[in-house]
Scaffold this active site. Structure first.
Site, PDB file in Angstrom:
ATOM      1  N   SER A 155       1.045  -0.938  -0.251  1.00 17.96           N
ATOM      2  CA  SER A 155       0.062  -0.381  -0.225  1.00 17.96           C
ATOM      3  C   SER A 155       0.585   1.463  -0.074  1.00 17.96           C
ATOM      4  CB  SER A 155      -1.094   0.208   1.205  1.00 17.96           C
ATOM      5  OG  SER A 155      -1.811   0.377   1.699  1.00 17.96           O
ATOM      6  N   TYR A 168      -0.960   0.364  10.348  1.00 17.93           N
ATOM      7  CA  TYR A 168      -0.845  -0.787   8.634  1.00 17.93           C
ATOM      8  C   TYR A 168      -0.228  -0.751   7.398  1.00 17.93           C
ATOM      9  CZ  TYR A 168      -3.636  -0.666   4.439  1.00 17.93           C
ATOM     10  OH  TYR A 168      -3.921  -1.804   3.143  1.00 17.93           O
TER      11      TYR A 168
END
Length: 267
Positions: A155, A168
């Site tokens: 990501s 995250y």
């Protein structure tokens, strides 16, 4: 496929994690178009995995559902054996499972220093340790075959940072670094290991609801940060993943490719 297909998988068996919906589903279906020996469809929801496997079988390509949580290494190992017994030895691995795994969907949290440490575990279990579990299990197949492909979906939260997503982002950055390390370890066996860094894909809504949502001021403001003024689509990810798994990418390893509509740039 004909021998002119640059994306030919040369009959290798593939496993795609988190493939019951979204980008994972698109990747599994696209791999099936390019001479795979079979596709193992993973999801922690068995019904979703079986539905996608059924879609692939309907095209004439062997496929099976392998429902498990990537954070459970014993379950990953059991799936490897089941795939060997049914489809053959898997030598293509796409680590797509992400977000917060089977716990819940990703969401913005409090500031990092205000967050309870127990909230971090779900992100690391799936996005970091899940990738490690799958690589630890499936790369020995590739070493024995003296060929293989590993792709991890990471990501831009991990590549450039994202406020209120610290755990995250860290897990995704860790997965990208891990991929670079195993690329150096495994390259002598003709195994390539790469990552794809995503920004936001379109929300998983029915088409009519999605068409309404993208016209809202909130959605327009969000996509204004992208050079290409739209959310990503699962198919955008599938094209890059398929390329990296194919013979066309045989001399590419240890790289992270942003597929993000221009949300951020890379050199």
């Amino acid at each position: 496929m004909s021998e002119q297909d640059l994306l030919d998988m040369e009959g290798q068996v593939a496993i795609v994690t988190g493939a019951g919906q979204g980008a994972g589903r698109a990747i599994a279906r696209e791999l099936a178009r390019h001479n795979v020996g079979g596709v193992a469809v993973n999801d922690y929801v068995a019904e979703r995995a079986e539905a996608v496997a059924g879609e692939i079988r309907a095209t004439g390509v062997p496929a099976m559902a392998v429902p498990f949580d990537v954070g459970d290494i014993a379950a990953v190992r059991a799936a490897n054996q089941a795939i060997k017994d049914t489809l053959g030895t898997p030598t293509i691995l796409v680590n797509n499972a992400g977000n917060a795994g089977p716990v819940d969907d990703i969401g913005f949290s409090a500031m990092f220093w205000e967050e309870d440490p127990s909230a971090w575990d779900k992100y690391f279990r799936t996005n970091m340790f899940g990738v490690m579990n799958c690589c630890h299990t499936f790369i020995p197949n590739m070493v024995e075959a003296r060929r293989g492909r590993v792709v991890a979906i990471v990501s831009d939260a991990g590549r450039v940072g994202e406020a209120r997503l610290a755990a995250y982002a860290t897990a995704k950055a860790g997965a990208a670094g891990f991929v670079r390390a195993i690329a150096k370890e495994s390259g002598r066996w003709n195994i390539t290991c790469n990552a794809i860094s995503l920004s936001t894909l379109e929300p998983p809504m029915p088409p009519e609801q999605l068409a309404e949502y993208v016209q809202t001021e909130r959605a327009k403001a969000y996509v204004s940060r992208y050079v290409i003024r739209r959310y990503g689509k699962p198919e955008d990810v599938a094209g890059m993943a398929t390329f990296l798994c194919s013979k066309a990418a045989a001399w590419i390893t240890g790289q992270t490719y942003p597929v993000n509509g221009g949300y951020s740039f890379a050199i």
